[in-house]
Write a protein that holds these residues in place. Sequence first.
Motif, PDB file in Angstrom:
ATOM      1  N   PRO A  61       0.856  -1.199   0.000  1.00 18.31           N
ATOM      2  CA  PRO A  61       0.000   0.000   0.000  1.00 18.31           C
ATOM      3  C   PRO A  61       0.890   1.247   0.000  1.00 18.31           C
ATOM      4  CG  PRO A  61       0.004  -1.028   2.171  1.00 18.31           C
ATOM      5  CD  PRO A  61       0.804  -1.922   1.280  1.00 18.31           C
ATOM      6  N   ALA A  62       1.009   1.891  -1.162  1.00 14.08           N
ATOM      7  CA  ALA A  62       1.976   2.975  -1.322  1.00 14.08           C
ATOM      8  C   ALA A  62       1.427   4.336  -0.944  1.00 14.08           C
ATOM      9  CB  ALA A  62       2.472   3.008  -2.770  1.00 14.08           C
ATOM     10  N   MET A  63       0.116   4.546  -1.123  1.00 11.99           N
ATOM     11  CA  MET A  63      -0.444   5.877  -0.865  1.00 11.99           C
ATOM     12  C   MET A  63      -1.912   5.772  -0.465  1.00 11.99           C
ATOM     13  SD  MET A  63      -0.274   9.277  -3.314  1.00 11.99           S
ATOM     14  CE  MET A  63      -1.045   8.465  -4.735  1.00 11.99           C
ATOM     15  N   TYR A  64      -2.291   6.631   0.461  1.00 10.51           N
ATOM     16  CA  TYR A  64      -3.680   6.752   0.892  1.00 10.51           C
ATOM     17  C   TYR A  64      -4.118   8.159   0.523  1.00 10.51           C
ATOM     18  CZ  TYR A  64      -7.683   7.052   4.102  1.00 10.51           C
ATOM     19  OH  TYR A  64      -8.934   7.223   4.644  1.00 10.51           O
ATOM     20  N   SER A  65      -5.289   8.301  -0.090  1.00 10.07           N
ATOM     21  CA  SER A  65      -5.733   9.603  -0.580  1.00 10.07           C
ATOM     22  C   SER A  65      -7.221   9.798  -0.332  1.00 10.07           C
ATOM     23  CB  SER A  65      -5.486   9.730  -2.096  1.00 10.07           C
ATOM     24  OG  SER A  65      -4.187   9.349  -2.459  1.00 10.07           O
TER      25      SER A  65
END
Length: 275
Positions: free
Chosen positions: A225-229
């Motif tokens: 999981p590289a990014m949460y937006s």
Amino acid sequence: MHAKQSPPADALPSARGGHKYQAVRSYLAALVQTELRVGDAIPSERALCERFGVSRMTVRQAVDALVGEGVLVREQGRGTFVAPQRMDFEMRLTTFGEEMRRRGMRPETRVLGMGTVAASAEAADALGTEPGAPLHHLRRVRYADGSPMSIEQHWVSVALVPDLLAAGHPPSMHDALRAVGLDPSWGEETLTAAEATDEEAALLDLRGTRAVLRATRRTFSADTPAMYSNACYRGDRYSVWVPLSAPAPALVPRLREHDDEREAVAATVHDGRTG
């Protein structure tokens, strides 16, 4: 080159034998296509009533239909105007900049804030880290051809990409992840309809409506999981487009050996009862 002319009322579908508002609606829709531009006011209710010999209620019904379709927009205290064209919000892993350039529009960004924050429980769960762990945080307004379209926030683990914001805000978060070998390969997104907060309404220049579309996304690179937006989109400029396909035939699992035996026993009992 001939100047565009308003469509004559007698050239449009007649209201006889049908709903009277349809003739008014067709006239206004044609007017938007042939003469009016985005932001132009439509003819007054009085003028439309006189032109078509209908009541104000009928005119309002026609206008309501076009407002519901996103062709027109009402601004309280000002009137009804031609609405900007809606853009489809297609469910795919892409960036705002990529989408706007694909549509021939110029993307721009206004950074509202960036830095390091402690992971909330929600962000920690999304990124597979511990609550309180340091995260890069970027918040910005996105524009298309000078108009505010969305407010975005992104969180990325500092442990995963230590220097993400060292040179300032990245023009593209996906490109920044690719630069360190974290190619965005898939994601998951949740969409909800909501009402804008006072701050969001001001940032997005919302006047006639406060409806927004909220999107929460996790972007993965392979299994990481590289990014949460999350993002807040103007409800008057976006609609959701989701491709659909016919369902595949249902798979019927093969019976296991003991299931075969139960079926045989059931058949025997059934036959015994019915003779």
